[in-house]
Design a protein around this motif. Sequence first.
Motif, PDB file in Angstrom:
ATOM      1  N   VAL A 252       0.843  -1.201   0.000  1.00 41.53           N
ATOM      2  CA  VAL A 252       0.000   0.000   0.000  1.00 41.53           C
ATOM      3  C   VAL A 252       0.875   1.247   0.000  1.00 41.53           C
ATOM      4  O   VAL A 252       0.626   2.202  -0.748  1.00 41.53           O
ATOM      5  N   LEU A 253       1.919   1.250   0.822  1.00 40.32           N
ATOM      6  CA  LEU A 253       2.790   2.418   0.887  1.00 40.32           C
ATOM      7  C   LEU A 253       3.486   2.661  -0.442  1.00 40.32           C
ATOM      8  O   LEU A 253       3.654   3.810  -0.869  1.00 40.32           O
ATOM      9  N   GLU A 254       3.887   1.602  -1.130  1.00 38.24           N
ATOM     10  CA  GLU A 254       4.506   1.775  -2.449  1.00 38.24           C
ATOM     11  C   GLU A 254       3.528   2.398  -3.433  1.00 38.24           C
ATOM     12  O   GLU A 254       3.904   3.254  -4.247  1.00 38.24           O
ATOM     13  N   THR A 255       2.272   1.995  -3.366  1.00 39.92           N
ATOM     14  CA  THR A 255       1.246   2.605  -4.217  1.00 39.92           C
ATOM     15  C   THR A 255       1.111   4.085  -3.909  1.00 39.92           C
ATOM     16  O   THR A 255       0.986   4.922  -4.821  1.00 39.92           O
ATOM     17  N   VAL A 256       1.148   4.423  -2.629  1.00 41.08           N
ATOM     18  CA  VAL A 256       1.024   5.821  -2.224  1.00 41.08           C
ATOM     19  C   VAL A 256       2.247   6.624  -2.649  1.00 41.08           C
ATOM     20  O   VAL A 256       2.128   7.798  -3.035  1.00 41.08           O
ATOM     21  N   VAL A 257       3.432   6.024  -2.587  1.00 43.11           N
ATOM     22  CA  VAL A 257       4.634   6.691  -3.088  1.00 43.11           C
ATOM     23  C   VAL A 257       4.418   7.131  -4.530  1.00 43.11           C
ATOM     24  O   VAL A 257       4.676   8.284  -4.905  1.00 43.11           O
ATOM     25  N   ARG A 258       3.956   6.222  -5.350  1.00 44.49           N
ATOM     26  CA  ARG A 258       3.757   6.518  -6.766  1.00 44.49           C
ATOM     27  C   ARG A 258       2.719   7.628  -6.948  1.00 44.49           C
ATOM     28  O   ARG A 258       2.871   8.480  -7.826  1.00 44.49           O
ATOM     29  N   LEU A 259       1.688   7.607  -6.131  1.00 45.30           N
ATOM     30  CA  LEU A 259       0.638   8.612  -6.245  1.00 45.30           C
ATOM     31  C   LEU A 259       1.158  10.001  -5.889  1.00 45.30           C
ATOM     32  O   LEU A 259       0.982  10.965  -6.645  1.00 45.30           O
TER      33      LEU A 259
END
Length: 206
Positions: free
Chosen positions: A17-24
């Motif tokens: 989830v955190l990796e997804t948020v990084v990209r966002l």
Amino acid sequence: MTGWTMPDVKHFDPDAVLETVVRLFWRQGVATTGVQDIVNATGLNRSSLYATFGGKQRLYRAALERYVQSRSRPAQERLAGDDRGLPAITDFFTALIEARCTGEHARWGCMVSNAHAGAENGDPEVRAVLDRQHQGLRDALRAALLTARDRGQLAAGSDPESAAEVLALLAHGVNLRSRAGADARELRGSVAAAIDAVTGRITERP
């Protein structure tokens, strides 16, 4: 059993989830990313996000730290440990321009440089991360420049300390200009000219 409740078990991977948020955040920045955007990108509800990561600002700080640890710091460590001198610096910038102008993350810039230029740096904790990252970049460039000096690759009178600061600022400039759509060829030419100027190196440029 009466009065017994199932313990709260996360049915998702916080790291993913955190990796997804990084990209966002990397792509959009903080100001234009709302909590609903995060919900949509991760597929989690607000209560799960807040229970695991806290509010939006805490989530951004965690994402920025992850970006630095997984993307910025390894590149700095490779540069600092490279014993070739100026070729290591040239290759560092070549790879930087390639990453910023082509592939999946083209025109996203750098999450750190984006934060320098955005509202994100209003948070003292974010500014502390940015300061540490800039110091790390400057130290890596300084190490490569000192190696270059030892190898006789710098002109007499060149100052590795000031040159490292100039090249660190140049890296931020590449990141921001690439996000704005700058041409990779133009960036390569500007970088080569800057390296020549701060080191006294004479090269042929395309």
